[in-house]
Design a protein around this motif. Sequence first.
Motif, PDB file in Angstrom:
ATOM      1  N   ASP A  51     -61.128  47.311  43.211  1.00 54.74           N
ATOM      2  CA  ASP A  51     -60.809  46.028  42.572  1.00 54.74           C
ATOM      3  C   ASP A  51     -61.576  44.883  43.228  1.00 54.74           C
ATOM      4  O   ASP A  51     -62.399  45.099  44.128  1.00 54.74           O
ATOM      5  CB  ASP A  51     -59.297  45.782  42.556  1.00 54.74           C
ATOM      6  CG  ASP A  51     -58.696  45.543  43.939  1.00 54.74           C
ATOM      7  OD1 ASP A  51     -59.451  45.362  44.923  1.00 54.74           O
ATOM      8  OD2 ASP A  51     -57.450  45.532  44.049  1.00 54.74           O
ATOM      9  N   SER A  52     -61.301  43.650  42.784  1.00 58.54           N
ATOM     10  CA  SER A  52     -62.077  42.497  43.253  1.00 58.54           C
ATOM     11  C   SER A  52     -61.746  42.083  44.677  1.00 58.54           C
ATOM     12  O   SER A  52     -62.445  41.245  45.251  1.00 58.54           O
ATOM     13  CB  SER A  52     -61.858  41.311  42.300  1.00 58.54           C
ATOM     14  OG  SER A  52     -62.383  41.607  41.027  1.00 58.54           O
ATOM     15  N   LYS A  73     -55.288  36.739  33.764  1.00 58.45           N
ATOM     16  CA  LYS A  73     -55.221  38.190  33.641  1.00 58.45           C
ATOM     17  C   LYS A  73     -54.540  38.598  32.340  1.00 58.45           C
ATOM     18  O   LYS A  73     -54.951  39.556  31.672  1.00 58.45           O
ATOM     19  CB  LYS A  73     -54.482  38.765  34.857  1.00 58.45           C
ATOM     20  CG  LYS A  73     -55.389  38.886  36.071  1.00 58.45           C
ATOM     21  CD  LYS A  73     -54.629  39.108  37.351  1.00 58.45           C
ATOM     22  CE  LYS A  73     -54.182  37.825  38.007  1.00 58.45           C
ATOM     23  NZ  LYS A  73     -55.281  36.922  38.371  1.00 58.45           N
ATOM     24  N   PHE A 129     -50.614  43.264  38.310  1.00 65.65           N
ATOM     25  CA  PHE A 129     -51.914  42.602  38.395  1.00 65.65           C
ATOM     26  C   PHE A 129     -51.735  41.240  39.053  1.00 65.65           C
ATOM     27  O   PHE A 129     -50.989  40.395  38.542  1.00 65.65           O
ATOM     28  CB  PHE A 129     -52.524  42.445  36.998  1.00 65.65           C
ATOM     29  CG  PHE A 129     -53.068  43.725  36.436  1.00 65.65           C
ATOM     30  CD1 PHE A 129     -54.406  44.056  36.593  1.00 65.65           C
ATOM     31  CD2 PHE A 129     -52.241  44.613  35.766  1.00 65.65           C
ATOM     32  CE1 PHE A 129     -54.920  45.241  36.081  1.00 65.65           C
ATOM     33  CE2 PHE A 129     -52.738  45.796  35.246  1.00 65.65           C
ATOM     34  CZ  PHE A 129     -54.077  46.113  35.404  1.00 65.65           C
ATOM     35  N   ALA A 132     -57.004  38.266  43.164  1.00 64.76           N
ATOM     36  CA  ALA A 132     -57.803  38.780  44.273  1.00 64.76           C
ATOM     37  C   ALA A 132     -57.976  37.683  45.314  1.00 64.76           C
ATOM     38  O   ALA A 132     -58.030  37.945  46.515  1.00 64.76           O
ATOM     39  CB  ALA A 132     -59.165  39.253  43.776  1.00 64.76           C
ATOM     40  N   ILE A 153     -53.107  45.841  41.695  1.00 64.35           N
ATOM     41  CA  ILE A 153     -54.510  45.684  41.318  1.00 64.35           C
ATOM     42  C   ILE A 153     -54.866  44.206  41.344  1.00 64.35           C
ATOM     43  O   ILE A 153     -54.227  43.387  40.676  1.00 64.35           O
ATOM     44  CB  ILE A 153     -54.763  46.282  39.919  1.00 64.35           C
ATOM     45  CG1 ILE A 153     -54.386  47.774  39.928  1.00 64.35           C
ATOM     46  CG2 ILE A 153     -56.225  46.091  39.514  1.00 64.35           C
ATOM     47  CD1 ILE A 153     -54.449  48.437  38.576  1.00 64.35           C
ATOM     48  N   ARG A 154     -55.883  43.870  42.137  1.00 58.74           N
ATOM     49  CA  ARG A 154     -56.218  42.465  42.384  1.00 58.74           C
ATOM     50  C   ARG A 154     -57.517  42.090  41.652  1.00 58.74           C
ATOM     51  O   ARG A 154     -58.592  42.592  41.960  1.00 58.74           O
ATOM     52  CB  ARG A 154     -56.335  42.221  43.886  1.00 58.74           C
ATOM     53  CG  ARG A 154     -55.060  42.609  44.640  1.00 58.74           C
ATOM     54  CD  ARG A 154     -55.130  42.307  46.107  1.00 58.74           C
ATOM     55  NE  ARG A 154     -55.166  40.875  46.328  1.00 58.74           N
ATOM     56  CZ  ARG A 154     -55.225  40.318  47.545  1.00 58.74           C
ATOM     57  NH1 ARG A 154     -55.272  41.073  48.626  1.00 58.74           N
ATOM     58  NH2 ARG A 154     -55.258  39.019  47.676  1.00 58.74           N
ATOM     59  N   LEU A 155     -57.363  41.192  40.669  1.00 57.01           N
ATOM     60  CA  LEU A 155     -58.483  40.697  39.867  1.00 57.01           C
ATOM     61  C   LEU A 155     -58.316  39.201  39.678  1.00 57.01           C
ATOM     62  O   LEU A 155     -57.200  38.683  39.772  1.00 57.01           O
ATOM     63  CB  LEU A 155     -58.516  41.397  38.495  1.00 57.01           C
ATOM     64  CG  LEU A 155     -58.664  42.925  38.493  1.00 57.01           C
ATOM     65  CD1 LEU A 155     -58.400  43.483  37.104  1.00 57.01           C
ATOM     66  CD2 LEU A 155     -60.045  43.341  38.972  1.00 57.01           C
ATOM     67  N   GLU A 166     -65.286  42.198  35.969  1.00 55.47           N
ATOM     68  CA  GLU A 166     -63.838  42.394  35.960  1.00 55.47           C
ATOM     69  C   GLU A 166     -63.338  42.830  34.580  1.00 55.47           C
ATOM     70  O   GLU A 166     -62.418  43.659  34.480  1.00 55.47           O
ATOM     71  CB  GLU A 166     -63.130  41.116  36.409  1.00 55.47           C
ATOM     72  CG  GLU A 166     -63.250  40.870  37.901  1.00 55.47           C
ATOM     73  CD  GLU A 166     -62.490  39.635  38.360  1.00 55.47           C
ATOM     74  OE1 GLU A 166     -61.989  39.657  39.504  1.00 55.47           O
ATOM     75  OE2 GLU A 166     -62.393  38.652  37.587  1.00 55.47           O
ATOM     76  N   ILE A 173     -59.618  50.617  33.599  1.00 60.15           N
ATOM     77  CA  ILE A 173     -58.256  50.831  34.089  1.00 60.15           C
ATOM     78  C   ILE A 173     -57.287  51.108  32.943  1.00 60.15           C
ATOM     79  O   ILE A 173     -56.413  51.980  33.032  1.00 60.15           O
ATOM     80  CB  ILE A 173     -57.774  49.607  34.898  1.00 60.15           C
ATOM     81  CG1 ILE A 173     -58.581  49.473  36.203  1.00 60.15           C
ATOM     82  CG2 ILE A 173     -56.281  49.694  35.203  1.00 60.15           C
ATOM     83  CD1 ILE A 173     -58.398  48.133  36.899  1.00 60.15           C
TER      84      ILE A 173
END
Length: 379
Positions: A51-52, A73, A129, A132, A153-155, A166, A173
């Motif tokens: 992830d980011s 997101k 989510f 990031a 999950i880091r975005l 992304e 994903i």
Amino acid sequence: MRNVITKEKINVLVLVVLLVFMLLTGCAEQAAEKKAAEENGAGRYPLTITDSAGQTITIVKPIERIVVLSGGKLEAIRALGAAEKVVGIAESIKKDTVKFPELSKKPSVGKWKAYDIETILALKPDAVFVWASYITPEEIKQNELEAAGIKVIRLDFHKPETLREEILLLGKILDKEEEAEAYVEWYDKYINLVKERVASIPEKDRPKVFGEWGPGKKFGRRAIVSGGMHGFITMAGGINIAHGLVDKTVVDVETEWILAQNPDVYIKRQHGGVGGYATNDMTRMKKSYEEIINLPGFAEHVSAIRNKRVHIIDDDAISGLAYPVGVLYLAKWFHPDVFADVDPQGIHQEMLDKFWPGFEFDVATQGAFVYPPLAGSAK
């Protein structure tokens, strides 16, 4: 000599036929099982992604239940056609009923940085989510979530340098890769258009731009030094006069400094939810515009004021999936002749029609995105 078909030969022949039948049937069953597994996504797992935030995450089954802790997101998830997977949202999203008319009705899990972990656990998500940037694993109780089998999950979806990648990663994903490719194709079309046209503009013909984040916190005006907005200004063919002043994203500067620099174009990025999709009222944008043009000495000594090249742009027209729209607005303001045939407002509408399913909105008559309005706009 006559051939005699013995009982033994008949038995062997029957056995061979049975073996061939069983082999063919087994192959057909295996093919059917493989096809069913692929249709159910089983052939994709385990799926390992980065992830980011640089985290390596192994996903062992389809992500079917999601908690989302920021609007950017959620916007991306909706654009890929996965809104039905969302089971919980941050409190800030619940307030955004215009942008997310249906999704804002989902259960709140609290603030994006101070959510209630018990509420999240009760929703039984497969993944949460989160940002990031701006937040640490400790702040989001990452260990507790992962101990419950929930993927963290880091975005971001707000940085121009990572947005494209992304979107593609999110498609992977969520098993929505075709949908992600469709957005990236649209994104590339307009970003490449800007890059190609700007590439032919000599440095001497690029305007000096002052990018403002609002009034200074201690004095003067808050100048945009680096970060996303600086990238937008540069990509659109402008020269950010505050770039390099300090090793920060923004900094307060005296109005006398702006006067001395004499920018050709003055851009203010409006934020804080005072415009965008939430209102049709341009009053606050107009007030910001008038505050800038009436700063002491600006009307006499700043080219941007004299030539009426002051523009206010709202976050909703330049952040997240709308990033290409914002860059096109800037490019048209910086180089009106080069981008005379480009309609940022129409491209904004195109984005909504393509990637905001279920969102009925007419950019030409609704919202407050830029001031002064574009020539020919109904607003």
